[in-house]
Design a protein around this motif. Structure first.
Motif, short mmCIF file in Angstrom:
data_model
loop_
_atom_site.label_atom_id
_atom_site.label_comp_id
_atom_site.label_asym_id
_atom_site.label_seq_id
_atom_site.Cartn_x
_atom_site.Cartn_y
_atom_site.Cartn_z
N LEU A 1 1.21 2.56 -4.24
CA LEU A 1 0.16 3.38 -4.49
C LEU A 1 1.01 4.86 -4.65
N ASN B 1 -5.78 11.75 -7.12
CA ASN B 1 -6.49 10.63 -6.46
C ASN B 1 -5.31 9.67 -6.25
N ILE B 2 -5.65 8.50 -5.17
CA ILE B 2 -4.48 7.46 -4.92
C ILE B 2 -4.83 6.58 -5.91
N ALA C 1 -8.96 11.64 -0.90
CA ALA C 1 -9.06 10.49 -2.39
C ALA C 1 -10.27 9.60 -1.65
N LYS C 2 -10.54 9.26 -0.30
CA LYS C 2 -11.63 8.31 0.02
C LYS C 2 -12.65 8.81 -0.33
N GLU D 1 -2.87 3.26 -8.59
CA GLU D 1 -1.44 2.31 -8.89
C GLU D 1 -0.97 2.85 -10.35
N GLU E 1 -18.48 7.73 -6.13
CA GLU E 1 -18.55 6.81 -7.13
C GLU E 1 -19.79 5.62 -6.68
N LYS E 2 -19.89 5.35 -5.34
CA LYS E 2 -20.69 4.24 -4.99
C LYS E 2 -22.20 4.76 -5.39
N MET F 1 -14.33 7.59 -3.49
CA MET F 1 -15.12 6.33 -3.61
C MET F 1 -16.61 6.55 -3.35
N ALA G 1 0.78 -1.24 0.03
CA ALA G 1 -0.10 -0.04 -0.17
C ALA G 1 1.04 1.21 0.04
N LYS G 2 1.92 1.19 0.66
CA LYS G 2 2.95 2.44 0.73
C LYS G 2 3.76 2.40 -0.47
N VAL H 1 -7.43 5.71 -13.12
CA VAL H 1 -8.44 5.17 -13.97
C VAL H 1 -9.57 6.13 -14.31
N ILE H 2 -9.95 6.99 -13.50
CA ILE H 2 -11.21 7.92 -13.76
C ILE H 2 -10.42 8.93 -14.87
#
Lengths: 199, 199
Positions: A54, A62-63, A88-89, A65, A95-96, A92, A50-51, A70-71
């Motif tokens: 990312l 945004n966080i 960044a969260k 890979e 998007e939900k 999500m 994760a560290k 992707v957005i």
């Protein structure tokens, strides 16, 4: 008598997490010792990954890979709207909802005089660059939290962006769906009355 | 849209910890991303080390790096008393009190018909062996918790050990020091009255 070194180390590490004190950390450390070896190995690897794997998207913050994320890379998304969030969260959560198909921009915080955080500490200059280089962007939706800091940051951004002729909007504030007026706080009620809509 | 794989993995790992659900795990995962790289590396190593470097003491069942553990290896301790606890962490609590200088024995649980745990699933046979091989042991103090399962396990052990002529005692139950009678539950009050001492 002290805990054996490996336990003491693990307790220390757990205590660095938010909301976890000495007692919870001790409980988690002893729980870890009883966990499946595979699960512990996976946990250990996930922490490092994760560290290491990312990064922040160079366009929106945004966080991710991959860079761009992707957005930002998805050209089928509505390129005329940018929704500005604190973290960044928050992306999500948006998007939900599945109803917003535009782009995002992450500030990585809000302006906070108490913490000594000014506009220069936030991901704002890249937002301005982005707006200047992409004339397709017609509207900036500010979705900072309804805290004094979030409101101040929204106001600051609005004053910065509006002169360029870009529409700036703010998420509506009011009563939560399913909530009871009896238990609403005064500020929320005030916002609900102020933002009332015609039926 | 889903979380990038490294975040999703980390959320999964955090969710395996007790008392941590989806929301807390997500919060911890994002917190981890913002942590110092050194801290995350240390955390990752501590997890693996806790699993790899710690074992159960072959004598008492305590969690230890060395075998036998520091308590069993310490010949200056009172070899005539063995205090029986449910979990290895209970030893730490006893040691903090600094008033008990005898030995320990860890059961690794209690008898629980609901969970299908019988005496054979606990570290009991090694306790019996130990008592048989060490005639220096004069008293076994049972310090299982004051739950129905803890009481049943205490009773079972007492019946098993007493016939060998070894004294078996149980920690006193009663009012906590500094507590108010007004708020004591009935069972605790009953134990306090039953176990009253002469002044």
């Amino acid at each position: 008598m002290q805990y054996p070194e490996p336990i003491a180390q693990l307790i220390d590490s757990y205590m660095k997490l938010p909301g976890i004190g000495q007692k919870s950390a001790t409980r988690l450390a002893f729980f870890t010792i009883d966990m499946q070896e595979d699960d512990v190995t996976a946990f250990s690897k996930a922490l490092v990954a994760a560290k290491k794997d990312l990064h922040f998207c160079s366009i929106c913050g945004n966080i991710t890979e991959t860079d761009p994320c992707v957005i930002c890379a998805d050209k089928t998304r509505d390129q005329s709207h940018v929704l500005v969030v604190e973290q960044a969260k928050d992306i999500m959560v948006m998007e939900k909802m599945k109803e917003y198909h535009g782009l995002y921009h992450v500030l990585h915080g809000v302006m906070s005089p108490i913490e000594g955080k000014g506009p220069e500490d936030l991901n704002i200059s890249s937002l301005i660059n982005r707006l200047q280089q992409n004339p397709t962007i017609k509207e900036v939706i500010i979705a900072t939290n309804a805290t004094p800091e979030g409101e101040a940051t929204a106001m600051y951004l609005s004053r910065l962006i509006k002169p360029a002729g870009i529409k700036v909007t703010r998420l509506a504030h009011g009563l939560s769906v399913g909530s009871d007026i009896e238990y609403a706080d005064e500020m929320t009620l005030f916002k609900a009355v102020e933002g009332r809509t015609e039926m």
